[in-house]
Design a protein around this motif. Structure first.
Motif, PDB file in Angstrom:
ATOM      1  N   SER A  67      52.594   1.701  10.886  1.00 44.35           N
ATOM      2  CA  SER A  67      53.153   1.862   9.538  1.00 44.35           C
ATOM      3  C   SER A  67      52.264   2.761   8.693  1.00 44.35           C
ATOM      4  O   SER A  67      52.745   3.632   7.968  1.00 44.35           O
ATOM      5  N   TYR A  68      50.957   2.549   8.781  1.00 50.54           N
ATOM      6  CA  TYR A  68      50.004   3.356   8.013  1.00 50.54           C
ATOM      7  C   TYR A  68      50.127   4.834   8.377  1.00 50.54           C
ATOM      8  O   TYR A  68      50.187   5.698   7.505  1.00 50.54           O
ATOM      9  N   ASP A  69      50.182   5.130   9.680  1.00 46.88           N
ATOM     10  CA  ASP A  69      50.307   6.521  10.114  1.00 46.88           C
ATOM     11  C   ASP A  69      51.609   7.146   9.621  1.00 46.88           C
ATOM     12  O   ASP A  69      51.612   8.295   9.164  1.00 46.88           O
ATOM     13  N   ILE A  70      52.689   6.420   9.699  1.00 44.44           N
ATOM     14  CA  ILE A  70      53.982   6.956   9.255  1.00 44.44           C
ATOM     15  C   ILE A  70      53.952   7.242   7.760  1.00 44.44           C
ATOM     16  O   ILE A  70      54.353   8.314   7.310  1.00 44.44           O
ATOM     17  N   VAL A  71      53.460   6.278   6.986  1.00 37.92           N
ATOM     18  CA  VAL A  71      53.447   6.434   5.530  1.00 37.92           C
ATOM     19  C   VAL A  71      52.488   7.530   5.095  1.00 37.92           C
ATOM     20  O   VAL A  71      52.835   8.387   4.278  1.00 37.92           O
ATOM     21  N   THR A  72      51.276   7.548   5.642  1.00 42.06           N
ATOM     22  CA  THR A  72      50.264   8.504   5.170  1.00 42.06           C
ATOM     23  C   THR A  72      50.406   9.878   5.804  1.00 42.06           C
ATOM     24  O   THR A  72      50.358  10.889   5.099  1.00 42.06           O
ATOM     25  N   GLN A  73      50.557   9.942   7.115  1.00 40.02           N
ATOM     26  CA  GLN A  73      50.578  11.227   7.814  1.00 40.02           C
ATOM     27  C   GLN A  73      51.931  11.939   7.708  1.00 40.02           C
ATOM     28  O   GLN A  73      51.982  13.135   7.510  1.00 40.02           O
ATOM     29  N   GLY A  77      52.149   9.383   1.745  1.00 40.21           N
ATOM     30  CA  GLY A  77      52.055   8.226   0.861  1.00 40.21           C
ATOM     31  C   GLY A  77      50.769   7.443   1.060  1.00 40.21           C
ATOM     32  O   GLY A  77      49.839   7.905   1.730  1.00 40.21           O
ATOM     33  N   THR A  78      50.730   6.277   0.446  1.00 40.86           N
ATOM     34  CA  THR A  78      49.559   5.402   0.570  1.00 40.86           C
ATOM     35  C   THR A  78      50.000   3.972   0.823  1.00 40.86           C
ATOM     36  O   THR A  78      51.106   3.572   0.462  1.00 40.86           O
ATOM     37  N   ILE A  79      49.120   3.228   1.449  1.00 45.62           N
ATOM     38  CA  ILE A  79      49.307   1.776   1.607  1.00 45.62           C
ATOM     39  C   ILE A  79      48.028   1.125   1.102  1.00 45.62           C
ATOM     40  O   ILE A  79      46.926   1.474   1.533  1.00 45.62           O
ATOM     41  N   PHE A  91      50.877  -6.072   0.341  1.00 42.17           N
ATOM     42  CA  PHE A  91      50.756  -4.668   0.699  1.00 42.17           C
ATOM     43  C   PHE A  91      51.650  -3.863  -0.233  1.00 42.17           C
ATOM     44  O   PHE A  91      52.795  -4.223  -0.467  1.00 42.17           O
ATOM     45  N   THR A  92      51.119  -2.765  -0.747  1.00 43.76           N
ATOM     46  CA  THR A  92      51.889  -1.879  -1.605  1.00 43.76           C
ATOM     47  C   THR A  92      52.024  -0.536  -0.897  1.00 43.76           C
ATOM     48  O   THR A  92      51.026   0.067  -0.511  1.00 43.76           O
ATOM     49  N   VAL A  93      53.260  -0.110  -0.715  1.00 41.93           N
ATOM     50  CA  VAL A  93      53.544   1.166  -0.069  1.00 41.93           C
ATOM     51  C   VAL A  93      54.068   2.108  -1.140  1.00 41.93           C
ATOM     52  O   VAL A  93      55.007   1.791  -1.858  1.00 41.93           O
TER      53      VAL A  93
END
Length: 108
Positions: A67-73, A77-79, A91-93
């Motif tokens: 999830s982190y890779d999808i959101v950030t890369q 975005g940020t988590i 957790f805030t996305v």
């Protein structure tokens, strides 16, 4: 159950045939809906059973990493996480409003 009876032997009219065909089509739809409902109930039961037996700390541990890779890369975005032991973990996305971030990053 649908039944059609007569006092005398004669051919069905076009209107009667159309009515019986309509009833038959509705019966087929009802049987298909009953089958789909049975499948849905079984899948729901299987999912509930799976969730009941899944306990904290089990699994591959890759869900948050992916999830982190999808959101950030991929989306720029940020988590962030906030947690109090024994109380909660939150957790805030956040995703950017502009959809072109990922394309701009790949081009750079």
């Amino acid at each position: 159950m649908i039944a059609s009876a007569r006092r005398e032997v004669r051919l069905f009219s076009e209107k009667e045939i159309a009515l019986i065909e309509n009833f038959a089509a509705q019966a087929v739809i009802a049987m298909e809906n009953a089958r789909l409902l049975g499948e849905l109930r079984q899948r729901t039961h299987d999912l509930q059973e799976s969730l009941e037996y899944q306990t904290a700390g089990e699994g591959t541990g890759l869900g948050l990493s992916i999830s982190y890779d999808i959101v950030t890369q991929q989306h720029g975005g940020t988590i962030t996480a906030d947690s109090r032991e024994g109380e909660f973990t939150e957790f805030t996305v956040r995703l950017p409003r502009r959809a072109s971030f990922a394309a701009a990053e790949r081009a750079a």
